[in-house]
Design a protein around this motif. Structure first.
Motif, PDB file in Angstrom:
ATOM      1  N   GLN A 297       0.816  -1.213   0.000  1.00  0.00           N
ATOM      2  CA  GLN A 297       0.000   0.000   0.000  1.00  0.00           C
ATOM      3  C   GLN A 297       0.852   1.265   0.000  1.00  0.00           C
ATOM      4  OE1 GLN A 297      -2.543  -0.822   3.299  1.00  0.00           O
ATOM      5  NE2 GLN A 297      -4.180  -1.661   2.001  1.00  0.00           N
ATOM      6  N   HIS A 298       2.161   1.098   0.198  1.00  0.00           N
ATOM      7  CA  HIS A 298       3.060   2.251   0.198  1.00  0.00           C
ATOM      8  C   HIS A 298       3.861   2.392  -1.095  1.00  0.00           C
ATOM      9  CE1 HIS A 298       1.984   2.095   4.425  1.00  0.00           C
ATOM     10  NE2 HIS A 298       2.297   3.387   4.451  1.00  0.00           N
ATOM     11  N   TYR A 299       3.461   1.636  -2.104  1.00  0.00           N
ATOM     12  CA  TYR A 299       4.060   1.796  -3.429  1.00  0.00           C
ATOM     13  C   TYR A 299       2.932   1.914  -4.437  1.00  0.00           C
ATOM     14  CZ  TYR A 299       8.704   0.554  -1.760  1.00  0.00           C
ATOM     15  OH  TYR A 299       9.901   0.552  -1.111  1.00  0.00           O
ATOM     16  N   CYS A 300       3.190   2.634  -5.506  1.00  0.00           N
ATOM     17  CA  CYS A 300       2.154   2.738  -6.522  1.00  0.00           C
ATOM     18  C   CYS A 300       2.747   2.762  -7.916  1.00  0.00           C
ATOM     19  CB  CYS A 300       1.304   3.985  -6.312  1.00  0.00           C
ATOM     20  SG  CYS A 300       2.121   5.502  -6.794  1.00  0.00           S
ATOM     21  N   ILE A 301       1.895   2.474  -8.876  1.00  0.00           N
ATOM     22  CA  ILE A 301       2.294   2.618 -10.267  1.00  0.00           C
ATOM     23  C   ILE A 301       1.326   3.617 -10.891  1.00  0.00           C
ATOM     24  CG2 ILE A 301       0.948   0.639 -11.149  1.00  0.00           C
ATOM     25  CD1 ILE A 301       3.634   0.060 -12.815  1.00  0.00           C
ATOM     26  N   CYS A 302       1.897   4.506 -11.658  1.00  0.00           N
ATOM     27  CA  CYS A 302       1.085   5.520 -12.314  1.00  0.00           C
ATOM     28  C   CYS A 302       1.428   5.459 -13.792  1.00  0.00           C
ATOM     29  CB  CYS A 302       1.460   6.885 -11.727  1.00  0.00           C
ATOM     30  SG  CYS A 302       0.538   8.254 -12.431  1.00  0.00           S
ATOM     31  N   TRP A 303       0.434   5.457 -14.663  1.00  0.00           N
ATOM     32  CA  TRP A 303       0.741   5.488 -16.089  1.00  0.00           C
ATOM     33  C   TRP A 303      -0.133   6.524 -16.780  1.00  0.00           C
ATOM     34  CZ3 TRP A 303      -2.040   1.882 -13.603  1.00  0.00           C
ATOM     35  CH2 TRP A 303      -3.173   1.343 -14.185  1.00  0.00           C
ATOM     36  N   ALA A 304       0.543   7.403 -17.504  1.00  0.00           N
ATOM     37  CA  ALA A 304      -0.132   8.529 -18.143  1.00  0.00           C
ATOM     38  C   ALA A 304       0.063   8.422 -19.647  1.00  0.00           C
ATOM     39  CB  ALA A 304       0.468   9.838 -17.629  1.00  0.00           C
ATOM     40  N   THR A 305      -0.910   8.926 -20.393  1.00  0.00           N
ATOM     41  CA  THR A 305      -0.802   8.826 -21.854  1.00  0.00           C
ATOM     42  C   THR A 305      -1.171  10.134 -22.541  1.00  0.00           C
ATOM     43  OG1 THR A 305      -3.081   8.023 -22.026  1.00  0.00           O
ATOM     44  CG2 THR A 305      -1.347   6.350 -21.948  1.00  0.00           C
ATOM     45  N   LYS A 306      -0.670  10.237 -23.756  1.00  0.00           N
ATOM     46  CA  LYS A 306      -1.032  11.300 -24.685  1.00  0.00           C
ATOM     47  C   LYS A 306      -1.032  10.598 -26.030  1.00  0.00           C
ATOM     48  CE  LYS A 306       0.980  15.078 -26.602  1.00  0.00           C
ATOM     49  NZ  LYS A 306       2.121  15.995 -26.780  1.00  0.00           N
ATOM     50  N   ASP A 307      -2.145  10.609 -26.696  1.00  0.00           N
ATOM     51  CA  ASP A 307      -2.288   9.720 -27.857  1.00  0.00           C
ATOM     52  C   ASP A 307      -2.788  10.470 -29.083  1.00  0.00           C
ATOM     53  OD1 ASP A 307      -2.476   7.564 -29.515  1.00  0.00           O
ATOM     54  OD2 ASP A 307      -4.068   6.547 -28.392  1.00  0.00           O
ATOM     55  N   SER A 308      -1.961  11.359 -29.621  1.00  0.00           N
ATOM     56  CA  SER A 308      -2.376  12.107 -30.799  1.00  0.00           C
ATOM     57  C   SER A 308      -2.517  11.195 -32.016  1.00  0.00           C
ATOM     58  CB  SER A 308      -1.375  13.212 -31.104  1.00  0.00           C
ATOM     59  OG  SER A 308      -1.122  13.946 -29.943  1.00  0.00           O
ATOM     60  N   GLY A 309      -1.810  10.094 -32.029  1.00  0.00           N
ATOM     61  CA  GLY A 309      -1.856   9.196 -33.191  1.00  0.00           C
ATOM     62  C   GLY A 309      -2.976   8.168 -33.118  1.00  0.00           C
ATOM     63  N   ASP A 310      -3.791   8.207 -32.058  1.00  0.00           N
ATOM     64  CA  ASP A 310      -4.909   7.273 -31.911  1.00  0.00           C
ATOM     65  C   ASP A 310      -4.511   5.800 -31.967  1.00  0.00           C
ATOM     66  OD1 ASP A 310      -7.424   7.703 -31.148  1.00  0.00           O
ATOM     67  OD2 ASP A 310      -8.072   8.635 -33.037  1.00  0.00           O
ATOM     68  N   PHE A 311      -3.545   5.424 -31.176  1.00  0.00           N
ATOM     69  CA  PHE A 311      -3.088   4.033 -31.132  1.00  0.00           C
ATOM     70  C   PHE A 311      -3.875   3.210 -30.098  1.00  0.00           C
ATOM     71  CE2 PHE A 311       0.436   6.015 -33.258  1.00  0.00           C
ATOM     72  CZ  PHE A 311       0.957   5.032 -34.078  1.00  0.00           C
ATOM     73  N   GLY A 312      -4.757   3.873 -29.375  1.00  0.00           N
ATOM     74  CA  GLY A 312      -5.526   3.161 -28.362  1.00  0.00           C
ATOM     75  C   GLY A 312      -4.730   2.886 -27.090  1.00  0.00           C
ATOM     76  N   ILE A 313      -3.643   3.627 -26.891  1.00  0.00           N
ATOM     77  CA  ILE A 313      -2.835   3.361 -25.693  1.00  0.00           C
ATOM     78  C   ILE A 313      -3.516   3.845 -24.417  1.00  0.00           C
ATOM     79  CG2 ILE A 313      -0.596   3.306 -26.872  1.00  0.00           C
ATOM     80  CD1 ILE A 313      -0.154   6.189 -25.965  1.00  0.00           C
ATOM     81  N   ARG A 314      -4.501   4.709 -24.594  1.00  0.00           N
ATOM     82  CA  ARG A 314      -5.236   5.208 -23.438  1.00  0.00           C
ATOM     83  C   ARG A 314      -5.986   4.083 -22.712  1.00  0.00           C
ATOM     84  NH1 ARG A 314     -10.446   9.230 -23.946  1.00  0.00           N
ATOM     85  NH2 ARG A 314     -11.289   8.471 -21.977  1.00  0.00           N
ATOM     86  N   ASP A 315      -6.322   3.041 -23.458  1.00  0.00           N
ATOM     87  CA  ASP A 315      -7.106   1.947 -22.864  1.00  0.00           C
ATOM     88  C   ASP A 315      -6.253   0.926 -22.114  1.00  0.00           C
ATOM     89  OD1 ASP A 315      -9.141   3.171 -24.291  1.00  0.00           O
ATOM     90  OD2 ASP A 315      -8.773   1.899 -26.046  1.00  0.00           O
ATOM     91  N   ILE A 316      -4.945   1.116 -22.111  1.00  0.00           N
ATOM     92  CA  ILE A 316      -4.084   0.116 -21.475  1.00  0.00           C
ATOM     93  C   ILE A 316      -4.389   0.037 -19.971  1.00  0.00           C
ATOM     94  CG2 ILE A 316      -1.681  -0.408 -20.845  1.00  0.00           C
ATOM     95  CD1 ILE A 316      -0.859   0.686 -23.627  1.00  0.00           C
ATOM     96  N   MET A 317      -4.626  -1.187 -19.509  1.00  0.00           N
ATOM     97  CA  MET A 317      -5.071  -1.438 -18.125  1.00  0.00           C
ATOM     98  C   MET A 317      -4.549  -2.796 -17.673  1.00  0.00           C
ATOM     99  SD  MET A 317      -7.111   0.038 -16.013  1.00  0.00           S
ATOM    100  CE  MET A 317      -7.618   1.725 -15.919  1.00  0.00           C
ATOM    101  N   PHE A 318      -4.728  -3.092 -16.401  1.00  0.00           N
ATOM    102  CA  PHE A 318      -4.372  -4.439 -15.943  1.00  0.00           C
ATOM    103  C   PHE A 318      -5.507  -5.397 -16.202  1.00  0.00           C
ATOM    104  CE2 PHE A 318      -1.402  -1.894 -13.511  1.00  0.00           C
ATOM    105  CZ  PHE A 318      -0.254  -2.588 -13.799  1.00  0.00           C
TER     106      PHE A 318
END
Ligand code: SAM
Length: 318
Positions: A297-318
């Motif tokens: 609970q004292h560690y985290c992962i953060c992932w941010a995106t910017k997707d001008s090319g519309d590769f669908g990377i925004r949907d990346i999830m576990f």
């Protein structure tokens, strides 16, 4: 000077990370045939909750990274910031997931050590030579450049020089680019990490940033974690003890990123493929489940995106 001393303590953290990963690999938490060339068999055992924590950290980063590389059909770049002795390049090569180019950045002293190890261990040098078109590798001072793998000795706090050197080694700002900071931003002041995060979002059009680090440090457990690190004279310039999952996310959203997700590592652990979790939970007995919970609970992962090319990377999830 005291700056050098502080940086030296930070540099030594790369051994800690690799020693812990090496031990977990030796206990079969995951496979990494390359880590043995960076750290000899560790002589110190690590507690089961530490091993499970590293398992979750490595799996989580791999899952997000592989998803990005697949979404872009390997037509992308990866920049591993503060890479230390990380072995991901070799894993990606073996799994046929090599990006167009894989960059690593760390302090010159670490990079020199890594280049030496690569040059003297054929299992490390072979994949680099195999994917390189000319017969000689470019080694200049504290960098090494090949067609698919480049390692640069450079302080992450000096962005103009970093950019210049990345460009010199063929960085293509038009390609989708994944940046990874695994336990690195915590050693850089909040201002300098914000600059880095902003630089990334303004340099690439299609991009993802994966950040793994401490979070929720205001409670007793968090204080003890910080004291332990400080006892080893680590310059935790970036530990903002007030960071929560929410502020981790805001740091990206306020610095040019369109979307951001965060999860504490306990939540990640519970979202990982459960068959594998069952397997690793059988490797070592863990008496107190609360210990794992508290740590993760004292560690985290953060992932941010910017997707001008519309590769669908925004949907990346576990
Ligand atoms: N990312 C690797 C991993 O997870 O195995 C190494 C993590 S280690 C805890 C932190 C790394 O960040 C060290 O290798 C350290 O030298 C590097 N680092 C910290 N501050 C840096 C800076 N200002 N410039 C370059 N590298 C830095």
């Amino acid at each position: 000077g005291s700056d050098d001393t502080a940086d030296e303590a930070v540099r030594s953290t790369c051994d800690d990370a690799t020693v812990c990963k090496r031990f977990a690999v030796s206990m079969n938490y995951w496979k990494d045939p390359y880590i043995q060339y960076f750290i000899k068999q560790p002589n110190e055992r690590k507690a089961p909750e530490i091993n499970r924590g590293y398992y979750a950290r490595v799996k989580a980063v791999n899952i997000l990274m592989d998803a990005f590389i697949k979404k872009t059909s390997c037509n992308c770049q990866v920049i591993n910031l503060g890479a230390g002795l990380d072995t991901t390049f070799w894993r990606l090569k073996d799994q046929n997931l090599l990006p167009k180019k894989y960059f690593e950045i760390d302090f010159p002293m670490i990079v020199l050590r890594k280049i030496h190890l690569i040059k003297t261990k054929p299992p490390l040098s072979k994949p680099i030579i195999e994917t390189h078109s000319s017969s000689s590798l470019l080694i200049d001072g504290c960098s090494m450049d090949s067609d698919r793998y480049t390692i640069i000795g450079q302080d992450l706090r000096d962005l103009p020089v970093l950019m210049e050197r990345l460009k010199k080694f063929g960085l293509n700002t038009k390609l989708p680019t994944l940046l990874l900071a695994e336990c690195v931003l915590v050693y850089i002041t909040p201002e300098k990490s914000a600059e880095l995060i902003k630089w990334a979002s303004s340099t690439f059009n299609t991009t993802m940033f994966i950040n793994y680090e401490q979070v929720n440090m205001t409670d007793r457990f968090g204080q003890v974690m910080i004291e332990n690190l400080q006892r080893r004279q680590c310059n935790l310039a970036g530990v903002d003890i007030c960071q929560t999952l929410e502020t981790q996310k805001d740091r990206f959203l306020l610095n040019g990123w369109d979307h951001a997700n965060t999860m504490d590592m306990m939540t990640v652990y519970n979202s990982l493929p459960q068959a594998d979790i069952q397997r690793i939970e059988h490797l070592e007995f863990l008496d107190e489940k609360e210990l794992l919970q508290q740590l993760l609970q004292h560690y985290c992962i953060c992932w941010a995106t910017k997707d001008s090319g519309d590769f669908g990377i925004r949907d990346i999830m576990f």
